[in-house]
Design a protein around this motif. Sequence first.
Motif, mmCIF file in Angstrom:
data_model
loop_
_atom_site.group_PDB
_atom_site.id
_atom_site.type_symbol
_atom_site.label_atom_id
_atom_site.label_comp_id
_atom_site.label_asym_id
_atom_site.label_seq_id
_atom_site.Cartn_x
_atom_site.Cartn_y
_atom_site.Cartn_z
ATOM 1 N N MET A 1 0.802 -1.096 0.022
ATOM 2 C CA MET A 1 0.111 -0.059 0.157
ATOM 3 C C MET A 1 1.017 1.185 0.188
ATOM 4 S SD MET A 1 -3.103 -1.095 -0.298
ATOM 5 C CE MET A 1 -4.165 0.319 -0.239
ATOM 6 N N ASN A 2 1.871 1.214 0.442
ATOM 7 C CA ASN A 2 2.838 2.174 0.573
ATOM 8 C C ASN A 2 3.469 2.705 -0.856
ATOM 9 O OD1 ASN A 2 3.061 2.898 3.329
ATOM 10 N ND2 ASN A 2 4.757 1.683 3.853
ATOM 11 N N LEU A 3 3.386 1.721 -1.852
ATOM 12 C CA LEU A 3 3.683 1.964 -3.074
ATOM 13 C C LEU A 3 2.584 3.246 -3.665
ATOM 14 C CD1 LEU A 3 4.709 -1.554 -4.483
ATOM 15 C CD2 LEU A 3 6.174 0.382 -3.973
ATOM 16 N N PHE A 4 1.448 2.985 -3.475
ATOM 17 C CA PHE A 4 0.519 3.975 -3.609
ATOM 18 C C PHE A 4 0.452 5.137 -3.005
ATOM 19 C CE2 PHE A 4 -1.352 -0.171 -5.035
ATOM 20 C CZ PHE A 4 -2.019 0.152 -5.995
ATOM 21 N N LEU B 1 -5.974 3.926 3.147
ATOM 22 C CA LEU B 1 -4.806 4.369 3.048
ATOM 23 C C LEU B 1 -4.541 5.622 3.541
ATOM 24 C CD1 LEU B 1 -2.110 3.551 1.699
ATOM 25 C CD2 LEU B 1 -2.770 4.669 -0.324
ATOM 26 N N TYR B 2 -5.507 6.611 3.518
ATOM 27 C CA TYR B 2 -5.618 7.728 4.064
ATOM 28 C C TYR B 2 -6.494 8.145 5.105
ATOM 29 C CZ TYR B 2 -3.242 8.448 -0.353
ATOM 30 O OH TYR B 2 -2.016 8.333 -1.541
ATOM 31 N N ALA B 3 -6.982 6.900 5.874
ATOM 32 C CA ALA B 3 -7.647 7.020 7.011
ATOM 33 C C ALA B 3 -7.247 7.978 8.299
ATOM 34 C CB ALA B 3 -7.973 5.905 7.735
ATOM 35 N N ASP B 4 -5.987 8.190 8.295
ATOM 36 C CA ASP B 4 -5.424 9.043 9.354
ATOM 37 C C ASP B 4 -5.151 10.432 8.869
ATOM 38 O OD1 ASP B 4 -5.507 7.018 11.275
ATOM 39 O OD2 ASP B 4 -3.704 6.265 10.822
ATOM 40 N N SER B 5 -5.839 10.984 7.931
ATOM 41 C CA SER B 5 -5.705 12.421 7.357
ATOM 42 C C SER B 5 -6.046 13.259 8.350
ATOM 43 C CB SER B 5 -6.413 12.653 6.120
ATOM 44 O OG SER B 5 -6.144 11.553 5.047
ATOM 45 N N LEU B 6 -5.160 14.675 8.116
ATOM 46 C CA LEU B 6 -5.237 15.857 8.931
ATOM 47 C C LEU B 6 -6.811 16.168 8.813
ATOM 48 C CD1 LEU B 6 -1.954 17.613 8.418
ATOM 49 C CD2 LEU B 6 -2.816 16.237 10.529
ATOM 50 N N THR B 7 -7.342 16.667 9.908
ATOM 51 C CA THR B 7 -8.541 17.387 9.716
ATOM 52 C C THR B 7 -8.648 18.701 9.251
ATOM 53 O OG1 THR B 7 -8.639 18.040 11.871
ATOM 54 C CG2 THR B 7 -9.666 15.746 11.775
ATOM 55 N N ILE B 8 -9.622 19.332 8.696
ATOM 56 C CA ILE B 8 -9.749 20.672 8.557
ATOM 57 C C ILE B 8 -9.156 21.530 9.650
ATOM 58 C CG2 ILE B 8 -11.071 22.713 7.932
ATOM 59 C CD1 ILE B 8 -12.901 20.562 6.351
ATOM 60 N N ASP B 9 -9.807 21.409 10.954
ATOM 61 C CA ASP B 9 -9.186 22.127 11.981
ATOM 62 C C ASP B 9 -7.615 21.995 12.011
ATOM 63 O OD1 ASP B 9 -11.785 23.230 12.540
ATOM 64 O OD2 ASP B 9 -12.237 21.512 14.052
#
Length: 155
Positions: A6-9, A75-83
């Motif tokens: 998944m890191n390849l993506f 893959l991007y579940a831990d993305s930064l929030t808008i805040d």
Amino acid sequence: MQEKIMNLFEQKNLKQGEIVPMNVIRQYTLKFNHIQLQEFNDSLQNLIDSGFITYEDGTTGIACLRLTDRGFNSLYADSLTIDQLKRKVLDLFYSRNSRTGHILMRVFNNFMNLNPIENVRLVDAINSLQTVGYLTVEGNSDLRLTQSGEDFIYS
């Protein structure tokens, strides 16, 4: 090993539907021994069976692995929030000891390590900061700190 696949993506900040060509995969596995290669193949099949990626054999185009919606969201579940992104923008002004009228140029260049979800959220964060009057947008990507923004970051 699934995480490595998944890191390849993730390394290329790929979105759902985008691909990693099989020649890149073959290059990646060249130094694997037979045990690592079997683990890689098992992990790859598990990701396909779980719906995170699909395999295309190249009969209708290029042989590749394609990121699915499920894979993208995982893959991007831990993305930064808008805040969190709003805070990062204001912290950037703060770290530069900015005052009213100071400009943060080419803001997207300052956030080059964001993933695709965070890039979209950054626009929302900037719009929100502009709506509350903390900054204005100059041109396409320069941000100017307002008096309200200065008061907020130094309060």
